[in-house]
Design a protein around this motif. Sequence first.
Motif, mmCIF file in Angstrom:
data_model
loop_
_atom_site.group_PDB
_atom_site.id
_atom_site.type_symbol
_atom_site.label_atom_id
_atom_site.label_comp_id
_atom_site.label_asym_id
_atom_site.label_seq_id
_atom_site.Cartn_x
_atom_site.Cartn_y
_atom_site.Cartn_z
ATOM 1 N N ARG A 77 25.896 6.646 -11.682
ATOM 2 C CA ARG A 77 26.987 7.220 -12.470
ATOM 3 C C ARG A 77 27.153 6.495 -13.811
ATOM 4 N NH1 ARG A 77 31.962 6.731 -8.631
ATOM 5 N NH2 ARG A 77 31.083 4.631 -8.612
ATOM 6 N N SER A 78 26.809 5.204 -13.845
ATOM 7 C CA SER A 78 26.909 4.459 -15.101
ATOM 8 C C SER A 78 25.968 5.044 -16.151
ATOM 9 C CB SER A 78 26.593 2.982 -14.872
ATOM 10 O OG SER A 78 27.559 2.377 -14.046
ATOM 11 N N ILE A 79 24.765 5.426 -15.716
ATOM 12 C CA ILE A 79 23.808 6.033 -16.644
ATOM 13 C C ILE A 79 24.233 7.459 -16.986
ATOM 14 C CG2 ILE A 79 21.400 6.717 -16.970
ATOM 15 C CD1 ILE A 79 20.615 4.483 -15.029
ATOM 16 N N ALA A 80 24.666 8.209 -15.972
ATOM 17 C CA ALA A 80 25.045 9.609 -16.190
ATOM 18 C C ALA A 80 26.210 9.732 -17.165
ATOM 19 C CB ALA A 80 25.391 10.264 -14.860
ATOM 20 N N PHE A 81 27.308 9.055 -16.879
ATOM 21 C CA PHE A 81 28.507 9.214 -17.713
ATOM 22 C C PHE A 81 28.355 8.551 -19.080
ATOM 23 C CE2 PHE A 81 30.456 9.808 -13.429
ATOM 24 C CZ PHE A 81 30.874 11.115 -13.626
ATOM 25 N N SER A 82 27.482 7.544 -19.184
ATOM 26 C CA SER A 82 27.229 6.951 -20.494
ATOM 27 C C SER A 82 26.509 7.923 -21.416
ATOM 28 C CB SER A 82 26.397 5.669 -20.340
ATOM 29 O OG SER A 82 27.151 4.649 -19.719
ATOM 30 N N ASN A 83 25.885 8.948 -20.842
ATOM 31 C CA ASN A 83 25.140 9.929 -21.628
ATOM 32 C C ASN A 83 25.733 11.327 -21.532
ATOM 33 O OD1 ASN A 83 22.474 8.429 -22.570
ATOM 34 N ND2 ASN A 83 22.909 7.743 -20.491
ATOM 35 N N GLY A 84 26.956 11.423 -21.013
ATOM 36 C CA GLY A 84 27.628 12.719 -20.922
ATOM 37 C C GLY A 84 26.971 13.673 -19.951
ATOM 38 N N LEU A 85 26.353 13.148 -18.905
ATOM 39 C CA LEU A 85 25.642 13.977 -17.934
ATOM 40 C C LEU A 85 26.394 14.033 -16.613
ATOM 41 C CD1 LEU A 85 22.011 12.595 -18.454
ATOM 42 C CD2 LEU A 85 23.018 14.648 -19.490
ATOM 43 N N ASP A 86 26.139 15.101 -15.881
ATOM 44 C CA ASP A 86 26.609 15.178 -14.496
ATOM 45 C C ASP A 86 25.668 14.328 -13.647
ATOM 46 O OD1 ASP A 86 26.410 16.529 -11.641
ATOM 47 O OD2 ASP A 86 28.345 17.114 -12.488
ATOM 48 N N PRO A 87 26.207 13.557 -12.687
ATOM 49 C CA PRO A 87 25.334 12.706 -11.861
ATOM 50 C C PRO A 87 24.224 13.462 -11.138
ATOM 51 C CG PRO A 87 27.608 12.047 -11.590
ATOM 52 C CD PRO A 87 27.628 13.315 -12.390
ATOM 53 N N GLN A 88 24.382 14.769 -10.976
ATOM 54 C CA GLN A 88 23.354 15.578 -10.295
ATOM 55 C C GLN A 88 22.402 16.257 -11.268
ATOM 56 O OE1 GLN A 88 23.332 15.216 -7.040
ATOM 57 N NE2 GLN A 88 25.235 14.020 -7.197
#
Length: 353
Positions: free
Chosen positions: A121-132
């Motif tokens: 989630r740290s990578i996902a939300f740092s890039n505005g992405l959904d974790p899936q």
Amino acid sequence: MHGPMIPQPKAQTVTAQRWSPARVAQRRRSWGGWAAGALAVAVAAGGAIALRNAAPVEQTADANLVLLLQQHSQSKVIAALAAVESGTLAMLDGRRSVVSHPVSAGDTLASLAAAYKLDARSIAFSNGLDPQSPLTPSQKLLIPPVDGLVYRVQRRDTLVAVSERHRVPITAIAKATGPGFQDFISPGQLLVIPGDAEALAAFSRAAAEPANALASLAVTGRGVSKAPRSPRGYVWPVRGFVISPYGPRGGRRHMGIDIAGPSGSPVATVRRGTVLFAGWMSGGFGNAVDVRHEDGMVSRYAHLSRILVRPDQILEAGQILGATGCTGRCTGPHLHLELHVGGRAVNPLPFLK
């Protein structure tokens, strides 16, 4: 018959000359010079190694961190090495800054999280992405050095505002960001906000929604306060309570009143008028707006987090012109309101009540 041989005085004399005080002092100077040179090389090499093998700085006392931040970069290296040597700081293995990772075929958020030892989630939300979300080859991702959120500084952001918005102390943001951290942030700069990435992202979204709503109200002209008018025709500019009145304060005269309220609260003009100034104002005011009213009064709204009006724009009484914040010289989110008559500041309270 001869007795045992006795050492000759000459040998004793030679030994005494070899270790005479003058010889000892000379040898000490020689060894001292060599040691000083070796120490200088070791410190330089150590500094180079420390910079090359940059790693997170943890267990940093706030006072030590402030001292490091107030120094020049070269002094920072020396101070950091000295602190590590004394055990004040612990230099750990790992990354110390944000990494830009080009996605390769087969990469997933889960595989990158495992490779970088982070929560996906740290990578996902740092890039505005959904974790899936699936990843696309050649896509570039920002990878934080620790679990948390990589935050890109926006226009008019302040460290205080970013800290309050995400509910993370500035010192924690400084330590997570690493040596790229600066006291004076600028648009586009990357900060690392440590913590639960999902919660941090939610705080960012919540802070953005009121701003979008304020902007929408300002554009449509519907952003008008419903606060009742005083007998003199003035309305309260923001919901809150007065934390600092007009008059003497700390050996100086406070030229207005401070009204406390949550950061991002809408600020309305106290009376119908024309915008004289809208932008960054020196003297500690930060983002500020000046409005000239029909009765000749000029009102000033300072420390705003956002400005939603432009010079020469005509505003109705109670129309939203910006949002509260803590830009300029301030200690927390509030509105600083001034009223001027003929260029002289007067107490705003009698006009508002």
